[in-house]
Motif scaffolding. Structure first.
Motif, PDB file in Angstrom:
ATOM      1  N   VAL A  21       0.630   5.966  -0.641  1.00  0.00           N
ATOM      2  CA  VAL A  21      -0.058   6.957  -0.616  1.00  0.00           C
ATOM      3  C   VAL A  21      -0.186   7.644  -2.016  1.00  0.00           C
ATOM      4  O   VAL A  21       0.758   7.861  -2.675  1.00  0.00           O
ATOM      5  CB  VAL A  21       0.303   8.199   0.421  1.00  0.00           C
ATOM      6  CG1 VAL A  21      -0.616   9.363   0.231  1.00  0.00           C
ATOM      7  CG2 VAL A  21       0.193   7.622   1.784  1.00  0.00           C
TER       8      VAL A  21
ATOM      9  N   LYS B  61       0.820  -1.309  -0.024  1.00  0.00           N
ATOM     10  CA  LYS B  61      -0.120   0.084  -0.010  1.00  0.00           C
ATOM     11  C   LYS B  61       1.018   1.191  -0.158  1.00  0.00           C
ATOM     12  O   LYS B  61       1.884   1.370   0.607  1.00  0.00           O
ATOM     13  CB  LYS B  61      -0.876   0.067   1.353  1.00  0.00           C
ATOM     14  CG  LYS B  61      -2.091  -0.736   1.206  1.00  0.00           C
ATOM     15  CD  LYS B  61      -2.927  -0.338   2.295  1.00  0.00           C
ATOM     16  CE  LYS B  61      -4.310  -1.009   2.106  1.00  0.00           C
ATOM     17  NZ  LYS B  61      -5.399  -0.503   3.121  1.00  0.00           N
TER      18      LYS B  61
ATOM     19  N   GLY C 157      -1.011   2.405  11.538  1.00  0.00           N
ATOM     20  CA  GLY C 157      -1.667   1.145  10.338  1.00  0.00           C
ATOM     21  C   GLY C 157      -2.310   2.167   9.321  1.00  0.00           C
ATOM     22  O   GLY C 157      -2.411   1.670   8.061  1.00  0.00           O
ATOM     23  N   GLU C 158      -2.849   3.479   9.442  1.00  0.00           N
ATOM     24  CA  GLU C 158      -2.930   4.331   8.116  1.00  0.00           C
ATOM     25  C   GLU C 158      -2.700   5.462   8.345  1.00  0.00           C
ATOM     26  O   GLU C 158      -2.355   6.098   9.478  1.00  0.00           O
ATOM     27  CB  GLU C 158      -4.615   4.606   8.126  1.00  0.00           C
ATOM     28  CG  GLU C 158      -5.114   5.138   7.173  1.00  0.00           C
ATOM     29  CD  GLU C 158      -6.476   5.625   6.916  1.00  0.00           C
ATOM     30  OE1 GLU C 158      -7.167   6.051   5.970  1.00  0.00           O
ATOM     31  OE2 GLU C 158      -7.195   5.451   7.996  1.00  0.00           O
TER      32      GLU C 158
ATOM     33  N   VAL D 286      -3.611  10.908   5.045  1.00  0.00           N
ATOM     34  CA  VAL D 286      -4.797  10.200   4.603  1.00  0.00           C
ATOM     35  C   VAL D 286      -6.061  10.263   5.216  1.00  0.00           C
ATOM     36  O   VAL D 286      -6.990  10.640   4.920  1.00  0.00           O
ATOM     37  CB  VAL D 286      -4.593   8.748   3.912  1.00  0.00           C
ATOM     38  CG1 VAL D 286      -5.777   7.922   3.339  1.00  0.00           C
ATOM     39  CG2 VAL D 286      -3.284   9.013   3.114  1.00  0.00           C
ATOM     40  N   LYS D 287      -5.726   9.865   6.602  1.00  0.00           N
ATOM     41  CA  LYS D 287      -7.108   9.935   7.540  1.00  0.00           C
ATOM     42  C   LYS D 287      -7.773  11.305   7.736  1.00  0.00           C
ATOM     43  O   LYS D 287      -8.867  11.279   8.033  1.00  0.00           O
ATOM     44  CB  LYS D 287      -6.700   9.289   9.016  1.00  0.00           C
ATOM     45  CG  LYS D 287      -7.619   8.864   9.919  1.00  0.00           C
ATOM     46  CD  LYS D 287      -7.197   8.096  10.988  1.00  0.00           C
ATOM     47  CE  LYS D 287      -8.141   8.087  12.082  1.00  0.00           C
ATOM     48  NZ  LYS D 287      -7.380   7.589  13.212  1.00  0.00           N
TER      49      LYS D 287
ATOM     50  N   TYR E 200      -4.908   5.953   0.402  1.00  0.00           N
ATOM     51  CA  TYR E 200      -3.962   4.782   0.892  1.00  0.00           C
ATOM     52  C   TYR E 200      -4.395   3.268   0.288  1.00  0.00           C
ATOM     53  O   TYR E 200      -5.393   2.896   0.660  1.00  0.00           O
ATOM     54  CB  TYR E 200      -3.945   4.717   2.251  1.00  0.00           C
ATOM     55  CG  TYR E 200      -2.757   3.905   2.905  1.00  0.00           C
ATOM     56  CD1 TYR E 200      -1.450   3.764   2.425  1.00  0.00           C
ATOM     57  CD2 TYR E 200      -3.254   3.007   3.876  1.00  0.00           C
ATOM     58  CE1 TYR E 200      -0.579   2.998   2.989  1.00  0.00           C
ATOM     59  CE2 TYR E 200      -2.215   2.245   4.471  1.00  0.00           C
ATOM     60  CZ  TYR E 200      -0.899   2.017   3.873  1.00  0.00           C
ATOM     61  OH  TYR E 200       0.152   1.407   4.665  1.00  0.00           O
ATOM     62  N   SER E 201      -3.878   3.109  -0.869  1.00  0.00           N
ATOM     63  CA  SER E 201      -4.086   1.666  -1.511  1.00  0.00           C
ATOM     64  C   SER E 201      -3.208   0.943  -2.124  1.00  0.00           C
ATOM     65  O   SER E 201      -1.935   1.502  -2.239  1.00  0.00           O
ATOM     66  CB  SER E 201      -5.107   2.162  -2.489  1.00  0.00           C
ATOM     67  OG  SER E 201      -4.622   2.532  -3.743  1.00  0.00           O
TER      68      SER E 201
END
Length: 149
Positions: A4, A2, A127-128, A132-133, A142-143
């Protein structure tokens, strides 16, 4: 792995990604406390490029064949073999800035407070990524495979 990705067509250059990056790397992990109480704030690990009306955030691409890792004279820049994330071990970094010079994306920044290289670590503990969050326009994604239309 993953990563950004940026949707520049919806980025307004608000710089909240920077604010939350600083906050997530601060000792307080709270926006107000990070900005009001922490005397030496962390350097944001994200760079905002602006040429209105276009603006977008720029962060480490965690390259498969990372030139920053290859060029690091102390071994501070390392690629985690299990996750693929490129990290900077600030205890080993001597601030020679070779990584800054070889990064073709301009994603590695000099942390002038600590005289070491600073770059996106994808907020590994959270975790993220915080950028992005907390992006209000969802300009950051985020992928695993990029941005889907």
């Amino acid at each position: 792995m993953k990563k950004v990705y940026v949707k520049e067509e919806v980025c307004v250059g608000c710089r909240l990604c920077e604010v939350y990056c600083i906050t997530s790397h601060s000792k307080y992990k709270d926006v107000l406390k990070a900005f009001k109480l922490q005397t030496q704030r962390p350097t944001p690990r994200i760079v905002i490029e602006e040429n209105k009306p276009v603006s977008f955030s720029l962060q480490c691409r965690h390259c498969n064949d990372a030139p920053c890792v290859k060029s690091c004279i102390t071994g501070a820049m390392q690629k985690d073999p299990s996750t693929g994330v490129v990290i900077c071990d600030t205890d080993k970094c001597v601030g020679c800035w070779t990584c800054v010079l070889v990064c073709e994306f301009g994603a590695i920044i000099r942390d002038v407070n600590n005289k070491v290289a600073s770059k996106c670590d994808l907020c590994a503990e959270a975790g993220e990524p915080a950028c992005v969050k907390n992006c209000p326009n969802e300009a950051l994604v985020y992928s695993e495979g990029g941005i889907s239309a």
